[in-house]
Motif scaffolding. Structure first.
Motif, PDB file in Angstrom:
ATOM      1  N   LEU A 261       2.876  12.815  29.713  1.00 50.79           N
ATOM      2  CA  LEU A 261       3.916  11.970  30.301  1.00 50.79           C
ATOM      3  C   LEU A 261       4.528  11.017  29.293  1.00 50.79           C
ATOM      4  O   LEU A 261       5.747  10.825  29.263  1.00 50.79           O
ATOM      5  CB  LEU A 261       3.336  11.175  31.465  1.00 50.79           C
ATOM      6  CG  LEU A 261       2.892  11.938  32.710  1.00 50.79           C
ATOM      7  CD1 LEU A 261       2.303  10.974  33.724  1.00 50.79           C
ATOM      8  CD2 LEU A 261       4.045  12.720  33.314  1.00 50.79           C
ATOM      9  N   LEU A 262       3.677  10.376  28.481  1.00 50.50           N
ATOM     10  CA  LEU A 262       4.163   9.329  27.585  1.00 50.50           C
ATOM     11  C   LEU A 262       4.690   9.895  26.268  1.00 50.50           C
ATOM     12  O   LEU A 262       5.827   9.625  25.881  1.00 50.50           O
ATOM     13  CB  LEU A 262       3.051   8.313  27.321  1.00 50.50           C
ATOM     14  CG  LEU A 262       2.488   7.600  28.553  1.00 50.50           C
ATOM     15  CD1 LEU A 262       1.417   6.591  28.153  1.00 50.50           C
ATOM     16  CD2 LEU A 262       3.583   6.906  29.341  1.00 50.50           C
ATOM     17  N   ASN A 263       3.883  10.675  25.584  1.00 45.28           N
ATOM     18  CA  ASN A 263       4.318  11.234  24.302  1.00 45.28           C
ATOM     19  C   ASN A 263       5.297  12.391  24.486  1.00 45.28           C
ATOM     20  O   ASN A 263       6.321  12.466  23.814  1.00 45.28           O
ATOM     21  CB  ASN A 263       3.115  11.733  23.496  1.00 45.28           C
ATOM     22  CG  ASN A 263       2.219  10.612  23.013  1.00 45.28           C
ATOM     23  OD1 ASN A 263       2.648   9.463  22.925  1.00 45.28           O
ATOM     24  ND2 ASN A 263       0.979  10.935  22.708  1.00 45.28           N
ATOM     25  N   GLY A 264       4.930  13.318  25.383  1.00 46.57           N
ATOM     26  CA  GLY A 264       5.692  14.548  25.506  1.00 46.57           C
ATOM     27  C   GLY A 264       7.019  14.391  26.212  1.00 46.57           C
ATOM     28  O   GLY A 264       8.047  14.872  25.733  1.00 46.57           O
ATOM     29  N   ILE A 265       7.006  13.716  27.370  1.00 49.86           N
ATOM     30  CA  ILE A 265       8.236  13.615  28.159  1.00 49.86           C
ATOM     31  C   ILE A 265       9.011  12.346  27.826  1.00 49.86           C
ATOM     32  O   ILE A 265      10.177  12.399  27.433  1.00 49.86           O
ATOM     33  CB  ILE A 265       7.913  13.684  29.663  1.00 49.86           C
ATOM     34  CG1 ILE A 265       7.329  15.063  30.011  1.00 49.86           C
ATOM     35  CG2 ILE A 265       9.167  13.420  30.484  1.00 49.86           C
ATOM     36  CD1 ILE A 265       6.944  15.228  31.462  1.00 49.86           C
ATOM     37  N   LEU A 266       8.379  11.202  27.973  1.00 44.28           N
ATOM     38  CA  LEU A 266       9.096   9.940  27.831  1.00 44.28           C
ATOM     39  C   LEU A 266       9.616   9.726  26.412  1.00 44.28           C
ATOM     40  O   LEU A 266      10.808   9.450  26.199  1.00 44.28           O
ATOM     41  CB  LEU A 266       8.187   8.784  28.252  1.00 44.28           C
ATOM     42  CG  LEU A 266       8.799   7.392  28.244  1.00 44.28           C
ATOM     43  CD1 LEU A 266       9.941   7.303  29.242  1.00 44.28           C
ATOM     44  CD2 LEU A 266       7.745   6.336  28.546  1.00 44.28           C
ATOM     45  N   LYS A 267       8.727   9.844  25.427  1.00 46.76           N
ATOM     46  CA  LYS A 267       9.098   9.475  24.057  1.00 46.76           C
ATOM     47  C   LYS A 267       9.690  10.620  23.237  1.00 46.76           C
ATOM     48  O   LYS A 267      10.266  10.375  22.184  1.00 46.76           O
ATOM     49  CB  LYS A 267       7.878   8.888  23.345  1.00 46.76           C
ATOM     50  CG  LYS A 267       7.446   7.539  23.908  1.00 46.76           C
ATOM     51  CD  LYS A 267       6.319   6.918  23.097  1.00 46.76           C
ATOM     52  CE  LYS A 267       5.980   5.511  23.600  1.00 46.76           C
ATOM     53  NZ  LYS A 267       4.902   4.866  22.809  1.00 46.76           N
ATOM     54  N   THR A 268       9.551  11.840  23.723  1.00 45.31           N
ATOM     55  CA  THR A 268      10.131  12.970  22.997  1.00 45.31           C
ATOM     56  C   THR A 268      11.310  13.554  23.763  1.00 45.31           C
ATOM     57  O   THR A 268      12.450  13.480  23.319  1.00 45.31           O
ATOM     58  CB  THR A 268       9.065  14.056  22.742  1.00 45.31           C
ATOM     59  OG1 THR A 268       8.002  13.500  21.972  1.00 45.31           O
ATOM     60  CG2 THR A 268       9.669  15.234  21.986  1.00 45.31           C
ATOM     61  N   GLU A 269      11.040  14.115  24.917  1.00 43.27           N
ATOM     62  CA  GLU A 269      12.095  14.776  25.690  1.00 43.27           C
ATOM     63  C   GLU A 269      13.202  13.814  26.103  1.00 43.27           C
ATOM     64  O   GLU A 269      14.388  14.147  26.051  1.00 43.27           O
ATOM     65  CB  GLU A 269      11.471  15.420  26.921  1.00 43.27           C
ATOM     66  CG  GLU A 269      12.444  16.157  27.807  1.00 43.27           C
ATOM     67  CD  GLU A 269      11.777  16.655  29.076  1.00 43.27           C
ATOM     68  OE1 GLU A 269      12.395  16.536  30.152  1.00 43.27           O
ATOM     69  OE2 GLU A 269      10.639  17.157  29.003  1.00 43.27           O
ATOM     70  N   LEU A 270      12.826  12.587  26.504  1.00 38.49           N
ATOM     71  CA  LEU A 270      13.811  11.618  26.981  1.00 38.49           C
ATOM     72  C   LEU A 270      14.245  10.626  25.910  1.00 38.49           C
ATOM     73  O   LEU A 270      15.057   9.734  26.181  1.00 38.49           O
ATOM     74  CB  LEU A 270      13.268  10.864  28.197  1.00 38.49           C
ATOM     75  CG  LEU A 270      12.981  11.714  29.441  1.00 38.49           C
ATOM     76  CD1 LEU A 270      12.558  10.832  30.603  1.00 38.49           C
ATOM     77  CD2 LEU A 270      14.178  12.554  29.824  1.00 38.49           C
ATOM     78  N   GLY A 271      13.714  10.738  24.710  1.00 42.92           N
ATOM     79  CA  GLY A 271      14.173   9.906  23.606  1.00 42.92           C
ATOM     80  C   GLY A 271      14.023   8.423  23.837  1.00 42.92           C
ATOM     81  O   GLY A 271      14.873   7.625  23.408  1.00 42.92           O
ATOM     82  N   PHE A 272      12.941   8.007  24.471  1.00 45.59           N
ATOM     83  CA  PHE A 272      12.751   6.591  24.810  1.00 45.59           C
ATOM     84  C   PHE A 272      12.586   5.745  23.557  1.00 45.59           C
ATOM     85  O   PHE A 272      11.777   6.040  22.681  1.00 45.59           O
ATOM     86  CB  PHE A 272      11.528   6.444  25.710  1.00 45.59           C
ATOM     87  CG  PHE A 272      11.202   5.035  26.105  1.00 45.59           C
ATOM     88  CD1 PHE A 272      12.178   4.203  26.621  1.00 45.59           C
ATOM     89  CD2 PHE A 272       9.913   4.543  25.971  1.00 45.59           C
ATOM     90  CE1 PHE A 272      11.887   2.894  27.001  1.00 45.59           C
ATOM     91  CE2 PHE A 272       9.605   3.244  26.350  1.00 45.59           C
ATOM     92  CZ  PHE A 272      10.594   2.419  26.864  1.00 45.59           C
ATOM     93  N   GLU A 273      13.351   4.658  23.488  1.00 46.16           N
ATOM     94  CA  GLU A 273      13.347   3.784  22.310  1.00 46.16           C
ATOM     95  C   GLU A 273      12.446   2.561  22.461  1.00 46.16           C
ATOM     96  O   GLU A 273      12.046   1.968  21.465  1.00 46.16           O
ATOM     97  CB  GLU A 273      14.777   3.284  22.045  1.00 46.16           C
ATOM     98  CG  GLU A 273      15.792   4.371  21.763  1.00 46.16           C
ATOM     99  CD  GLU A 273      15.761   4.843  20.320  1.00 46.16           C
ATOM    100  OE1 GLU A 273      14.898   4.395  19.562  1.00 46.16           O
ATOM    101  OE2 GLU A 273      16.617   5.681  19.963  1.00 46.16           O
ATOM    102  N   GLY A 274      12.148   2.162  23.682  1.00 44.36           N
ATOM    103  CA  GLY A 274      11.441   0.911  23.900  1.00 44.36           C
ATOM    104  C   GLY A 274       9.940   1.070  23.908  1.00 44.36           C
ATOM    105  O   GLY A 274       9.382   2.003  23.321  1.00 44.36           O
ATOM    106  N   PHE A 275       9.265   0.161  24.609  1.00 43.66           N
ATOM    107  CA  PHE A 275       7.804   0.175  24.639  1.00 43.66           C
ATOM    108  C   PHE A 275       7.294   0.426  26.043  1.00 43.66           C
ATOM    109  O   PHE A 275       7.960   0.140  27.040  1.00 43.66           O
ATOM    110  CB  PHE A 275       7.232  -1.131  24.080  1.00 43.66           C
ATOM    111  CG  PHE A 275       7.525  -2.372  24.887  1.00 43.66           C
ATOM    112  CD1 PHE A 275       6.643  -2.823  25.864  1.00 43.66           C
ATOM    113  CD2 PHE A 275       8.669  -3.125  24.645  1.00 43.66           C
ATOM    114  CE1 PHE A 275       6.896  -3.968  26.602  1.00 43.66           C
ATOM    115  CE2 PHE A 275       8.940  -4.281  25.368  1.00 43.66           C
ATOM    116  CZ  PHE A 275       8.055  -4.703  26.351  1.00 43.66           C
ATOM    117  N   VAL A 276       6.092   0.978  26.101  1.00 41.29           N
ATOM    118  CA  VAL A 276       5.412   1.260  27.362  1.00 41.29           C
ATOM    119  C   VAL A 276       4.382   0.162  27.603  1.00 41.29           C
ATOM    120  O   VAL A 276       3.532  -0.105  26.740  1.00 41.29           O
ATOM    121  CB  VAL A 276       4.709   2.625  27.341  1.00 41.29           C
ATOM    122  CG1 VAL A 276       3.957   2.858  28.653  1.00 41.29           C
ATOM    123  CG2 VAL A 276       5.719   3.750  27.097  1.00 41.29           C
ATOM    124  N   VAL A 277       4.450  -0.477  28.761  1.00 37.06           N
ATOM    125  CA  VAL A 277       3.487  -1.502  29.135  1.00 37.06           C
ATOM    126  C   VAL A 277       2.680  -1.004  30.328  1.00 37.06           C
ATOM    127  O   VAL A 277       3.211  -0.322  31.202  1.00 37.06           O
ATOM    128  CB  VAL A 277       4.189  -2.841  29.471  1.00 37.06           C
ATOM    129  CG1 VAL A 277       5.098  -2.710  30.690  1.00 37.06           C
ATOM    130  CG2 VAL A 277       3.170  -3.963  29.696  1.00 37.06           C
TER     131      VAL A 277
END
Length: 786
Positions: A261-277
């Motif tokens: 969810l975090l590495n694969g989808i959020l930060k890679t597929e969706l190109g998330f720039e911010g931080f996860v809390v």
């Protein structure tokens, strides 16, 4: 042996090579396809400047300082949480505060309409203006991160205790208004923390308790992308700088340590720039959560250490690469730069002491320009669902009778002051909503109403702090004074006496919900009895429901003496003032339902109820989202269930007709099933936001009242639900006049998620297009061919 449904095995198949030699089924508990390493912040064009500044500042930090800003500290102010700081480099740390519906637990701020009320307005501009002005209050109080908006829960569980914090049960409506909310708050200079990522659809078993783990939301890949991930993608596309991971597990892995969810989808597929809390207390491992993509642990971390010292140790002993800690710090600092918080931002939590009722220097955050949007926001989230015999608007009645526990303001014996409003009473000096339950005693089962006065918000961390409450009865008294109307009222009795000479009887009830508990049902016998008792003696009974979620009405809705019914939702502090303008026709109703109202609880997916911890998964509760995409109106369509009031339904004081549907595919835009190469931007690949077709329709006001209409566009995507919302617009239409409504259809609106190619694809061929007033009132129909 533990059995798994085929789709759950499919989800695990991506990691099959890594586990080929594992034969014990227990291995699969806590597993989701592994995706490592955690990708560094992309630094795309929209974030390039902030990224460069963050890299420069973080490069000057020691490893100890970088680790220190990833953990929360007990706040010295009224902030919900604070990160570590780096005084040596003049980096102050971040103040994070509830809530998505307004600043919580402080003074001199406004109580805004809740998320469900925004959803019922269907108004993009209003959502933006609410967010912009609300964000200004957060900034004035020195809050760097607003903990909202809420896009999960999405409303899969009708009895969900936090559905009122969310916007809608439809991902398109939810995502559209969430995107405007992100844009408004962040343009005010405050980072949004969009929550709760992901599959957080119930309060039951949301947290571990003893030997029992959190519930696992078991979601197949297609459903995850097309339904639950959709509004998060909208929020990221709008620039969201923070995502909050949820309490629950997803496919048997805790959300805050789920690398897929975090590495694969959020930060890679969706190109998330911010931080996860993490949600507060949502971290359950140390090294695993860091490697999986968690960036900040709140409100503190026993796993990473009180100052991040365990992260430091993990780097020093080779368990964790230093670049991961560097990226965590870079993402945190970049959000600070991206929102312009490095210049002219107030001190963190200024004017927000940990106990606001103790002496402190006041900070006045209420902008006078907010008044217009507070009232408009309250007005537009009311939904009129029944109005017969010209019951509304009221015309200077001679005698008006008012009944029901929800009509007055909270009683004066309760403590007044600027704090969380929970269940119709001021909530003062308690640690959580569980410490004080202001419910009517003696009701069967778990209480479902707040009987100590009107509610303007639900309960829990999403509750906001109003400056005042305009209760329905307060506003009615003012109008009665202007009109020379006599009033009769009884707020206590379930079978009140009705004066037979009364012109109308107004009955006020509510349906309360709060974080920490799911609702016990979708109606309550006490309130239903009150309504039926009044209607038995009053031929003009008008019912108003302040509802923190779906509320069923079938015990009394067909009674001919009940002439009008209003779903008033949770309007914020100007509740009564807005309602009276609507009741008396000074403004027309214009809201529509952001969910489906059934005839029975059993009509909803899983009967509307949360999943329970049951054998053989007693210690690892499972919630199989086996219905896939089919929730709310899609489920009703699939099962051919007739609702009481359909998704998108709502009456006004006029009538509209629809005509002149035109559907045009744009020239020069690729509509190939596989999109051309496209860069990844926040929210996904850029080509998903290409407009591939445009639709127009004419709406004519056939009545004599100028009013806004919400025109809705639905698409039938081959192989999917019969229809899905893919466009809406709210425009005022003058009496006797007409307006052309325009809708853009983007590539993503017409695409489906292909699990084999792991990408969005167009089906090709013909798509049915409908335009109309609700999901079941669609007079215009056509076809788009790609």
């Amino acid at each position: 042996m533990v059995s798994f449904s085929p789709w759950r095995i499919l989800l695990l198949s991506a990691s099959a090579a890594a586990i080929a030699n594992i034969t014990d089924d227990s291995y699969f508990y806590g597993q989701s396809p592994p995706v490592y390493p955690s990708p560094p912040m992309p630094g795309s064009s929209s974030w390039a400047a902030a990224h460069a500044k963050a890299v420069a500042l973080v490069s000057q930090m020691t490893l100890e300082e970088k680790a220190n800003i990833t953990v929360g500290y007990s706040p010295l102010t009224g902030c919900s949480g604070e990160t570590g700081s780096v005084p040596r480099l003049n980096w102050p740390g971040l103040c994070l505060s509830d809530a998505g519906n307004g600043l919580r637990a402080t003074d001199f701020v406004n109580g805004w309409p809740s998320g469900i009320h925004v959803g019922a307005s269907w108004d993009k501009n209003l959502a933006y203006q609410r967010a912009l002005h609300m964000g200004g209050e957060f900034k004035t109080k020195g809050v760097h991160v607003a903990l909202g908006p809420v896009v999960a829960p999405l409303g899969r569980v009708a009895e969900g205790g936090r559905n009122w914090e969310g916007i809608s049960n439809d991902p398109y409506l939810c995502g559209s208004l969430a995107g405007e909310t992100v844009r408004g708050i962040q343009e005010a200079g405050v980072t949004t923390s969009v929550k709760h990522y992901i599959g957080y659809e119930q309060e039951t078993n949301r947290n571990p308790a003893g030997d029992v783990a959190s519930v696992s939301a078991n979601i197949d890949d297609k459903t995850l992308h097309e339904l639950y991930l959709w509004p998060f993608a909208d929020a990221l596309h709008a620039g969201a700088g923070c995502i909050m991971c949820s309490y629950n597990r997803v496919n048997n892995s805790y959300s805050c340590q789920n690398s897929k969810l975090l590495n694969g989808i959020l930060k890679t597929e969706l190109g998330f720039e911010g931080f996860v809390v993490s949600d507060w207390g949502g971290q359950h491992t140390g090294l695993a959560s860091a490697e999986a993509g968690l960036d900040v642990a709140m409100p503190s971390s026993s796993f990473w250490g009180s100052t991040g010292q365990n992260l430091l140790q993990a780097v020093n002993n080779g368990s964790l690469v230093e670049s991961r800690v560097t990226d965590m710090a870079t993402r945190i600092v970049a959000s600070w730069y991206q929102m312009g918080q490095d210049s002219g931002f107030p001190a963190g939590g200024v004017g927000m002491p940990s106990a606001f009722y103790k002496p402190h220097t006041p900070v006045y955050a209420r902008d006078p320009s907010s008044k217009e949007f507070l009232v408009d926001g309250a007005l537009e989230g009311h939904v009129l669902v029944k109005n017969i015999n010209n019951a509304l608007p009221l015309q200077k009645p001679k005698l008006l009778s008012v009944f029901g526990y929800d009509a007055p303001a909270p009683p004066e014996m309760n403590v007044g002051g600027p704090n969380d409003l929970l269940g119709g009473t001021w909530f003062y000096g308690y640690e959580s909503e569980l410490d004080y339950l202001p419910f009517l005693e003696g009701l069967p089962g778990t209480p479902q109403i707040a009987a100590n006065g009107t509610i303007i918000s639900g309960g829990g961390s999403g509750a906001n702090a109003p400056a005042y409450i305009s209760a329905p009865f307060d506003a009615i008294k003012e109008q009665a004074y202007e009109d020379g109307t006599s009033l009769y009222w009884d707020f206590l009795n379930v079978a009140p006496t009705v004066d037979t000479s009364t012109d109308a009887c107004l009955v006020f009830i509510n349906a309360f919900a709060s974080e920490g508990d799911d609702r016990a049902g979708l109606h309550d016998d006490y309130s239903d009895a009150l309504i039926k008792n009044v209607a038995a003696s009053c031929p003009n009974t008008i019912v108003t429901i302040h509802n923190a979620g779906i509320r069923l009405v079938d015990q009394w809705i067909e009674n001919p003496n009940i002439t009008a019914v209003i779903f008033a939702h949770l309007p914020g502090q100007d509740s009564g003032r807005a309602l009276v303008q609507l009741l008396y026709g000074q403004q027309s109703f214009s809201g529509k339902l952001p969910y489906t109202v059934a005839k029975n609880e059993s009509d909803y997916t899983n009967g509307g109820k949360p999943s329970l911890a049951e054998a053989p998964y007693t210690y690892f509760p499972q919630s199989d989202f086996s219905e896939g995409l089919y929730i709310d109106y899609k489920y009703f369509d699939q099962k051919n269930i007739t609702p009481r009031y359909e998704f998108g339904f709502g009456l006004t004081y006029t009538t509209f007709s629809y005509s002149d549907l035109e559907i045009n595919k744009l020239d020069g835009v690729s509509t190939a099933p596989t999109p051309p190469p496209s860069p990844v931007i926040p929210g996904g690949i850029a080509s998903l936001w290409d407009v591939v077709a445009q639709v127009t329709a004419t709406v004519t006001n056939t009545g004599n009242v100028t009013c806004a209409e919400i025109a809705q566009l639905y698409v039938g995507i081959p192989g999917g639900p019969v229809k899905q919302l893919r466009g809406f617009s709210k425009i005022g239409v003058p009496a006797g006049g007409n307006v052309t409504f325009e809708f853009d259809l983007m590539r993503r609106d017409l695409s489906t998620w292909d699990t084999c190619s792991q990408g969005w694809v167009l089906q090709g061929g013909s798509y049915n297009i409908w335009v109309g007033a609700s999901s079941r009132n669609l007079p215009l129909e056509g076809t788009l061919t790609l």
